[in-house]
Design a protein around this motif. Sequence first.
Motif, PDB file in Angstrom:
ATOM      1  N   ALA A  57       2.645  -7.463  -4.982  1.00 34.63           N
ATOM      2  CA  ALA A  57       1.772  -6.855  -5.993  1.00 34.63           C
ATOM      3  C   ALA A  57       0.893  -5.752  -5.415  1.00 34.63           C
ATOM      4  N   CYS A  58       0.673  -5.744  -4.119  1.00 33.96           N
ATOM      5  CA  CYS A  58      -0.249  -4.777  -3.510  1.00 33.96           C
ATOM      6  C   CYS A  58       0.455  -3.437  -3.322  1.00 33.96           C
ATOM      7  N   PRO A  59      -0.045  -2.362  -3.903  1.00 31.67           N
ATOM      8  CA  PRO A  59       0.638  -1.069  -3.796  1.00 31.67           C
ATOM      9  C   PRO A  59       0.811  -0.571  -2.355  1.00 31.67           C
ATOM     10  N   ALA A  61       1.274  -2.642   0.059  1.00 30.98           N
ATOM     11  CA  ALA A  61       2.085  -3.711   0.674  1.00 30.98           C
ATOM     12  C   ALA A  61       1.399  -4.349   1.877  1.00 30.98           C
ATOM     13  N   ASN A  62       0.136  -4.672   1.717  1.00 27.02           N
ATOM     14  CA  ASN A  62      -0.561  -5.424   2.764  1.00 27.02           C
ATOM     15  C   ASN A  62       0.152  -6.758   3.004  1.00 27.02           C
ATOM     16  N   VAL A  63       0.159  -7.207   4.263  1.00 27.63           N
ATOM     17  CA  VAL A  63       0.809  -8.490   4.577  1.00 27.63           C
ATOM     18  C   VAL A  63      -0.283  -9.552   4.769  1.00 27.63           C
ATOM     19  N   MET A  64      -0.725 -10.050   3.618  1.00 30.70           N
ATOM     20  CA  MET A  64      -1.920 -10.895   3.628  1.00 30.70           C
ATOM     21  C   MET A  64      -1.811 -12.159   4.468  1.00 30.70           C
ATOM     22  N   PRO A  65      -0.730 -12.975   4.337  1.00 36.73           N
ATOM     23  CA  PRO A  65      -0.749 -14.255   5.056  1.00 36.73           C
ATOM     24  C   PRO A  65      -1.007 -14.076   6.558  1.00 36.73           C
ATOM     25  N   PHE A  92     -12.373   1.194   1.518  1.00 37.64           N
ATOM     26  CA  PHE A  92     -12.447   1.654   0.118  1.00 37.64           C
ATOM     27  C   PHE A  92     -11.843   0.597  -0.811  1.00 37.64           C
ATOM     28  N   THR A  93     -10.622   0.171  -0.495  1.00 37.78           N
ATOM     29  CA  THR A  93      -9.982  -0.826  -1.369  1.00 37.78           C
ATOM     30  C   THR A  93     -10.750  -2.153  -1.339  1.00 37.78           C
ATOM     31  N   GLY A  94     -11.302  -2.494  -0.174  1.00 33.28           N
ATOM     32  CA  GLY A  94     -12.069  -3.743  -0.067  1.00 33.28           C
ATOM     33  C   GLY A  94     -13.287  -3.738  -0.971  1.00 33.28           C
ATOM     34  N   VAL A  96     -13.476  -1.446  -3.991  1.00 38.48           N
ATOM     35  CA  VAL A  96     -13.252  -1.060  -5.398  1.00 38.48           C
ATOM     36  C   VAL A  96     -11.888  -1.448  -5.965  1.00 38.48           C
ATOM     37  N   CYS A  97     -11.026  -2.073  -5.165  1.00 38.93           N
ATOM     38  CA  CYS A  97      -9.699  -2.405  -5.703  1.00 38.93           C
ATOM     39  C   CYS A  97      -9.828  -3.534  -6.728  1.00 38.93           C
ATOM     40  N   PRO A  98      -9.114  -3.440  -7.852  1.00 38.61           N
ATOM     41  CA  PRO A  98      -9.165  -4.562  -8.805  1.00 38.61           C
ATOM     42  C   PRO A  98      -8.403  -5.788  -8.307  1.00 38.61           C
ATOM     43  N   LEU A 100      -5.019  -6.387  -7.383  1.00 33.89           N
ATOM     44  CA  LEU A 100      -3.759  -6.719  -8.064  1.00 33.89           C
ATOM     45  C   LEU A 100      -3.108  -7.915  -7.374  1.00 33.89           C
ATOM     46  N   CYS A 101      -3.319  -7.993  -6.076  1.00 30.09           N
ATOM     47  CA  CYS A 101      -2.742  -9.071  -5.255  1.00 30.09           C
ATOM     48  C   CYS A 101      -3.210 -10.450  -5.724  1.00 30.09           C
ATOM     49  N   GLU A 102      -4.480 -10.538  -6.105  1.00 28.35           N
ATOM     50  CA  GLU A 102      -5.032 -11.871  -6.417  1.00 28.35           C
ATOM     51  C   GLU A 102      -4.418 -12.435  -7.697  1.00 28.35           C
ATOM     52  N   ILE A 116      -8.743 -12.320  -1.578  1.00 26.78           N
ATOM     53  CA  ILE A 116      -8.059 -11.370  -0.675  1.00 26.78           C
ATOM     54  C   ILE A 116      -8.864 -10.083  -0.501  1.00 26.78           C
ATOM     55  N   ARG A 117      -9.357  -9.525  -1.620  1.00 29.03           N
ATOM     56  CA  ARG A 117     -10.082  -8.242  -1.504  1.00 29.03           C
ATOM     57  C   ARG A 117     -11.308  -8.394  -0.610  1.00 29.03           C
ATOM     58  N   GLN A 118     -12.075  -9.425  -0.833  1.00 26.04           N
ATOM     59  CA  GLN A 118     -13.305  -9.578  -0.052  1.00 26.04           C
ATOM     60  C   GLN A 118     -12.981  -9.916   1.410  1.00 26.04           C
ATOM     61  N   ASN A 119     -11.892 -10.639   1.641  1.00 28.37           N
ATOM     62  CA  ASN A 119     -11.492 -10.918   3.023  1.00 28.37           C
ATOM     63  C   ASN A 119     -11.103  -9.605   3.717  1.00 28.37           C
ATOM     64  N   GLU A 120     -10.420  -8.735   2.948  1.00 27.12           N
ATOM     65  CA  GLU A 120     -10.000  -7.431   3.484  1.00 27.12           C
ATOM     66  C   GLU A 120     -11.227  -6.619   3.912  1.00 27.12           C
ATOM     67  N   LEU A 121     -12.239  -6.623   3.057  1.00 28.93           N
ATOM     68  CA  LEU A 121     -13.465  -5.864   3.365  1.00 28.93           C
ATOM     69  C   LEU A 121     -14.141  -6.445   4.611  1.00 28.93           C
ATOM     70  N   VAL A 473      -7.397   3.703  -6.958  1.00 31.27           N
ATOM     71  CA  VAL A 473      -7.568   4.162  -5.582  1.00 31.27           C
ATOM     72  C   VAL A 473      -6.402   3.670  -4.714  1.00 31.27           C
ATOM     73  N   VAL A 474      -6.066   2.402  -4.825  1.00 25.54           N
ATOM     74  CA  VAL A 474      -5.027   1.855  -3.944  1.00 25.54           C
ATOM     75  C   VAL A 474      -3.669   2.516  -4.228  1.00 25.54           C
ATOM     76  N   ARG A 475      -3.409   2.878  -5.489  1.00 25.63           N
ATOM     77  CA  ARG A 475      -2.129   3.547  -5.793  1.00 25.63           C
ATOM     78  C   ARG A 475      -2.135   4.963  -5.231  1.00 25.63           C
TER      79      ARG A 475
HETATM   80  S1  SF4 Z   1      -7.352  -5.849  -2.782  1.00 26.04           S
HETATM   81 FE1  SF4 Z   1      -6.354  -5.093  -0.939  1.00 26.04          FE
HETATM   82  S2  SF4 Z   1      -4.557  -6.421  -0.691  1.00 26.04           S
HETATM   83 FE2  SF4 Z   1      -5.256  -6.634  -2.842  1.00 26.04          FE
HETATM   84  S3  SF4 Z   1      -4.050  -5.106  -4.044  1.00 26.04           S
HETATM   85 FE3  SF4 Z   1      -5.996  -4.150  -3.420  1.00 26.04          FE
HETATM   86  S4  SF4 Z   1      -5.490  -3.110  -1.460  1.00 26.04           S
HETATM   87 FE4  SF4 Z   1      -3.856  -4.594  -1.839  1.00 26.04          FE
END
Ligand code: SF4
Length: 491
Positions: A57-59, A61-65, A92-94, A96-98, A100-102, A116-121, A473-475
């Motif tokens: 789902a992540c544009p 393609a982050n490898v979250m696990p 930036f994504t950490g 403002v990203c909505p 999509l992954c979650e 996931i987003r907050q962990n990324e940040l 932004v992420v797209r």
């Molecule tokens: S929050 Fe991070 S991992 Fe999730 S869709 Fe956005 S950029 Fe990808």
Amino acid sequence: MGDPTGFLRIKRKQSGYRPVEERINDYSEVETKLSDGDRQAQASRCMDCGVPFCHWACPVANVMPEWQDRVYRGDWAGAWAILQDTNPFPEFTGRVCPALCEASCVLGANDEPVTIRQNELAVIEKAWQMGIVTPQPPRKRNGKKVAVVGAGPAGLSAAYFLNRAGFSVTVYEADRKLGGYLRYGIPDFKLDKSFIDRRVRLMEAEGVVFKTNHRIGSALFGFGTGGSGAEIVEAKDLETSFDLVLLTIGAREARDLKAPGRENAGIVQALDYLSLQNRAIAGERAGEKDESLEPITAFGKRVVVIGGGDTGSDCVGTANRQGAAKVTQIEVLPKPPEHRPDSAPWPLWPTVLKTSSSHLEGGERLWSVNTKSFKSGEGAKKGSVDAIQLCRVDWKMENGRWNMIEVPGSDFEIGADLVLLAMGFTHVVQQGLVADLNLETDERGNIRTKGSFHTSNAKVWAAGDSRNGASLVVRAIADGRAAAEAIIQTL
Ligand code: SF4
Ligand SMILES: Cc1cc2nc3c(=O)[nH]c(=O)nc-3n(C[C@H](O)[C@H](O)[C@H](O)COP(=O)(O)OP(=O)(O)OC[C@H]3O[C@@H](n4cnc5c(N)ncnc54)[C@H](O)[C@@H]3O)c2cc1C
């Protein structure tokens, strides 16, 4: 996978926001942070499920696990090394990203998804704090020159990857500062602009050349943009001086509302309103007599925001901070459901009711409401908006399409001194650069790209919102990266 039972024992815990009564008095970021221990516990909720739909789902393609596991173990440097392989700008994504992954997180199928987003940040901010985000200039240059036009997330992402691959990259930006809508659209309370400056400094140290106040093409472009005093560069000059020109100029033609009374003063595009506030916070007007930089204030006014999306929500937050007397946000579509509807089963992205931090700060929201006209005031207020005339609507499915039907006798009026139009963007601005280069546009009005990123002019490519239409932004980051990969292959 560090903790095989983490998801069974630990509940989702979000970062949370600063108290309303505190944050409403400033423009600092509203989101707070968890302790390292809590963050590691949140990362341990990742089940390493085998088929990580979050990745799909992540544009970018982050490898979250993989990086959740490193976070759980406290290996922040290891987490960052994996994250930065796919995402050049997690700061930036950490923010403002909505996320999509979650919506696609496997744990979310029957529990609350991983944060996931907050962990990324947390990962990227820890990496900056540890001093491991350092300039990585290319070992050698390949002699090829690329001009990137527009320094929003798409242009910055393309420049980042092209430069690291050895290209000599010059980014031309018409506005005073870099970032596109990251800087002049998204409010500071969601994204502090110092994080853009920090990233830009790193890219400069890696060798990217940025030319702000340089507008390419003949005409002014779009809402919320500065650049009226910029130096004008002919598009054909770039074509001759560079091996390739990549346009990342955004989709900045804002949708207007052609209702009777639209000509009244006090009815403004959301982007003009938001960008002026961001410029004021940045002190852009200080020392200048430029009237065009005067913020539009909502102080003491009855504000109506037309448009129920994210830009509208940003207007609500800004108007409340400016001291509006009353804020009402209206939306023509029906109120979305609070929970995932059957029409969008997991792991698809669901349209559900979104209540942002700005909505929690005050204001009223109305759905299924259409605007009929704007009413002017009397006497001294003649020529300025004083009220907005509305009606209720129903949506009916007919012949496979949703049709809007006015509810008879449902007309009503709301007093308004400031109306903010936040109804989205139609397409790239076609006057100026796009016309100068004689580029074909597609059925939606954006730059037509053929095959991958080529436009109808072989030497000019396009990426981000300028070819895809207004998005996220992420797209834009993902598209800038993909365009860079295609340019690397081609040149
Ligand atoms: S929050 Fe991070 S991992 Fe999730 S869709 Fe956005 S950029 Fe990808
Ligand atoms: C108010 C608002 C809030 C948003 N909130 C979010 C959010 O929370 N999360 C999210 O994911 N997305 C959000 N978005 C959407 C997101 O910001 C955009 O999708 C993204 O910025 C598009 O990136 P881009 O690089 O394609 O274009 P842009 O960000 O639009 O950047 C284009 C750049 O090109 C420059 N330019 C244009 N023409 C020329 C020219 N002729 N010469 C030189 N430079 C030129 C412009 O000045 C600008 O800097 C929001 C958008 C707005 C407007």
